[in-house]
Scaffold this motif. Sequence first.
Motif, PDB file in Angstrom:
ATOM      1  N   LEU A 165       0.478  -1.022  -0.016  1.00  0.00           N
ATOM      2  CA  LEU A 165      -0.250   0.290  -0.257  1.00  0.00           C
ATOM      3  C   LEU A 165       1.005   1.314  -0.369  1.00  0.00           C
ATOM      4  N   VAL A 166       2.050   1.594   0.421  1.00  0.00           N
ATOM      5  CA  VAL A 166       3.235   1.524   0.115  1.00  0.00           C
ATOM      6  C   VAL A 166       4.610   1.707  -0.835  1.00  0.00           C
ATOM      7  N   ASP A 167       4.601   2.819  -1.569  1.00  0.00           N
ATOM      8  CA  ASP A 167       5.852   2.286  -2.057  1.00  0.00           C
ATOM      9  C   ASP A 167       6.920   1.879  -1.520  1.00  0.00           C
ATOM     10  N   GLN A 168       7.719   2.673  -0.328  1.00  0.00           N
ATOM     11  CA  GLN A 168       8.438   1.715   0.573  1.00  0.00           C
ATOM     12  C   GLN A 168       8.457   2.117   1.632  1.00  0.00           C
ATOM     13  N   PRO A 169       8.478   1.494   2.706  1.00  0.00           N
ATOM     14  CA  PRO A 169       8.316   2.004   3.970  1.00  0.00           C
ATOM     15  C   PRO A 169       9.308   2.527   4.945  1.00  0.00           C
ATOM     16  N   ALA A 170       8.934   3.496   5.587  1.00  0.00           N
ATOM     17  CA  ALA A 170       9.777   4.587   5.630  1.00  0.00           C
ATOM     18  C   ALA A 170      10.571   3.382   7.264  1.00  0.00           C
ATOM     19  N   GLN A 171      10.206   2.745   7.818  1.00  0.00           N
ATOM     20  CA  GLN A 171      10.594   2.169   8.758  1.00  0.00           C
ATOM     21  C   GLN A 171      12.406   1.983   8.616  1.00  0.00           C
TER      22      GLN A 171
ATOM     23  N   VAL B 203      -1.202   4.649  13.238  1.00  0.00           N
ATOM     24  CA  VAL B 203      -1.413   3.449  12.458  1.00  0.00           C
ATOM     25  C   VAL B 203      -0.993   3.844  11.359  1.00  0.00           C
ATOM     26  N   ASP B 204       0.380   3.301  10.442  1.00  0.00           N
ATOM     27  CA  ASP B 204      -0.105   3.428   8.765  1.00  0.00           C
ATOM     28  C   ASP B 204      -0.505   1.865   8.239  1.00  0.00           C
ATOM     29  N   PRO B 205      -1.523   1.946   7.735  1.00  0.00           N
ATOM     30  CA  PRO B 205      -1.255   0.324   6.578  1.00  0.00           C
ATOM     31  C   PRO B 205       0.121   0.403   5.713  1.00  0.00           C
ATOM     32  N   LEU B 206       0.708  -0.748   5.911  1.00  0.00           N
ATOM     33  CA  LEU B 206       1.721  -1.130   4.471  1.00  0.00           C
ATOM     34  C   LEU B 206       1.475  -1.617   3.851  1.00  0.00           C
ATOM     35  N   ALA B 207       1.016  -3.014   3.518  1.00  0.00           N
ATOM     36  CA  ALA B 207       0.305  -4.299   2.928  1.00  0.00           C
ATOM     37  C   ALA B 207      -0.721  -5.278   3.672  1.00  0.00           C
ATOM     38  N   ARG B 208      -0.955  -5.983   2.438  1.00  0.00           N
ATOM     39  CA  ARG B 208      -1.822  -7.140   3.199  1.00  0.00           C
ATOM     40  C   ARG B 208      -2.238  -7.719   1.865  1.00  0.00           C
ATOM     41  N   ILE B 209      -2.570  -9.649   2.640  1.00  0.00           N
ATOM     42  CA  ILE B 209      -2.099 -10.910   2.076  1.00  0.00           C
ATOM     43  C   ILE B 209      -3.189 -10.725   1.640  1.00  0.00           C
ATOM     44  N   ASP B 210      -4.007 -10.733  -0.100  1.00  0.00           N
ATOM     45  CA  ASP B 210      -5.272 -11.328  -0.536  1.00  0.00           C
ATOM     46  C   ASP B 210      -5.460 -12.577   0.563  1.00  0.00           C
ATOM     47  N   PRO B 211      -6.901 -12.808   0.181  1.00  0.00           N
ATOM     48  CA  PRO B 211      -6.963 -14.149   0.988  1.00  0.00           C
ATOM     49  C   PRO B 211      -7.388 -15.473   0.470  1.00  0.00           C
ATOM     50  N   GLU B 212      -8.020 -14.462  -0.385  1.00  0.00           N
ATOM     51  CA  GLU B 212      -8.733 -15.441  -1.726  1.00  0.00           C
ATOM     52  C   GLU B 212      -7.818 -17.439  -1.933  1.00  0.00           C
TER      53      GLU B 212
ATOM     54  N   ARG C  31      -2.750  -7.894   7.816  1.00  0.00           N
ATOM     55  CA  ARG C  31      -2.396  -6.875   7.233  1.00  0.00           C
ATOM     56  C   ARG C  31      -1.640  -6.539   8.433  1.00  0.00           C
ATOM     57  N   VAL C  32      -0.606  -6.050   7.128  1.00  0.00           N
ATOM     58  CA  VAL C  32       0.814  -5.218   7.750  1.00  0.00           C
ATOM     59  C   VAL C  32       0.628  -4.088   8.215  1.00  0.00           C
ATOM     60  N   ASP C  33       0.923  -3.266  10.159  1.00  0.00           N
ATOM     61  CA  ASP C  33       0.702  -1.486   9.634  1.00  0.00           C
ATOM     62  C   ASP C  33       2.066  -1.671  10.704  1.00  0.00           C
ATOM     63  N   ALA C  34       2.534  -0.345   9.928  1.00  0.00           N
ATOM     64  CA  ALA C  34       3.843   0.142  11.197  1.00  0.00           C
ATOM     65  C   ALA C  34       3.022   1.639  12.142  1.00  0.00           C
ATOM     66  N   VAL C  35       3.207   1.244  13.450  1.00  0.00           N
ATOM     67  CA  VAL C  35       2.716   0.905  14.184  1.00  0.00           C
ATOM     68  C   VAL C  35       3.937   2.051  15.259  1.00  0.00           C
ATOM     69  N   ASP C  36       3.229   3.910  15.409  1.00  0.00           N
ATOM     70  CA  ASP C  36       4.093   4.681  15.930  1.00  0.00           C
ATOM     71  C   ASP C  36       3.363   4.090  17.710  1.00  0.00           C
ATOM     72  N   ARG C  37       4.282   3.999  18.597  1.00  0.00           N
ATOM     73  CA  ARG C  37       4.698   3.721  19.720  1.00  0.00           C
ATOM     74  C   ARG C  37       5.256   4.809  20.255  1.00  0.00           C
ATOM     75  N   ALA C  38       4.077   5.397  21.331  1.00  0.00           N
ATOM     76  CA  ALA C  38       5.046   6.792  21.872  1.00  0.00           C
ATOM     77  C   ALA C  38       6.837   6.565  22.936  1.00  0.00           C
ATOM     78  N   GLY C  39       7.268   6.806  22.443  1.00  0.00           N
ATOM     79  CA  GLY C  39       8.678   6.189  23.700  1.00  0.00           C
ATOM     80  C   GLY C  39       9.263   5.675  23.146  1.00  0.00           C
ATOM     81  N   ALA C  40       8.975   4.708  22.034  1.00  0.00           N
ATOM     82  CA  ALA C  40      10.111   3.918  20.798  1.00  0.00           C
ATOM     83  C   ALA C  40      11.151   3.969  20.861  1.00  0.00           C
ATOM     84  N   LYS C  41      12.341   3.468  21.120  1.00  0.00           N
ATOM     85  CA  LYS C  41      13.470   3.273  20.349  1.00  0.00           C
ATOM     86  C   LYS C  41      13.542   2.894  19.266  1.00  0.00           C
TER      87      LYS C  41
END
Length: 285
Positions: A8-14, A47-56, A84-94
Amino acid sequence: MAVELEWLVDQPAQYNPVMVVALEGMFDAAEAATTAVRMMKESAPTVDPLARIDPEAFFNFQDHRPEVSLDSSGNRVITWPITRVDAVDRAGAKHPLVVVDGVEPDLRWRTFAGYLVEVATRCQAGLVVTLGAMVGLAPHTRPLGVVGSSTNAELAQMFGLGRPTYEGPTGLVGALHDALDQARIPVISLRVSVPHYVPGPPNPEATRSLLKRFELITGIITDHETLDEPAAEWRERVDTAVAGDDDIRNYVAQLEQQVDEAEDLLPTGDDLAAQFEAFLRDPWK
């Protein structure tokens, strides 16, 4: 080119994130593992969606039927078991956190595991952690133990983990660990033991135990303390049910003795934090 894996994104920013995986199914007793990762997403500011795997191509929908519901406008909506694959921003995470959650597929496990390896590779994950829950000989009156393991001897020693000893039928998680090992991506398994006499969901005590151990190893704040009260209420309800059966009450007492006699040699939080930072600076050296 992956067909079922949709980015869902061109390149993950993480950069150098921790990737945590939990899937509904055999490895998710009382839904403790998937509840844990979904709590990490629900309490995150971003929470930013990164990708998903279709179940079919991965499911027998007679066993995992999609659900139909009505939206706020009265329109019918079908919900499929998408991973679902999501980038999750946890406050204070290193370190950044990438969360993968869904349902264990019925079919094409090697392909599915390969897609998750592709996700870890493209996100440049420094470590993958799978969360799971299995029914076992655990008394509800004690904190539910979490077993951590890794096939890599150095990684296991660094974090005070065991080496896998199980032999027999496995699930998608077993296939995933093998695929990650072959791709030389560091992976840890954390699995909590759920009392077999109360295997149904919800089990806030089991979820809290998983989140607490995950936080201890990675340093990523999980807010596991928010489950203190629900866990105490769950234990009281089970206490009430057990009190009316002499056989079960005596059986629980035996389990308590076994747990109390076992040694808990977990490293301290400070030791693990220092080792984790060193590991992510130079993974698989």
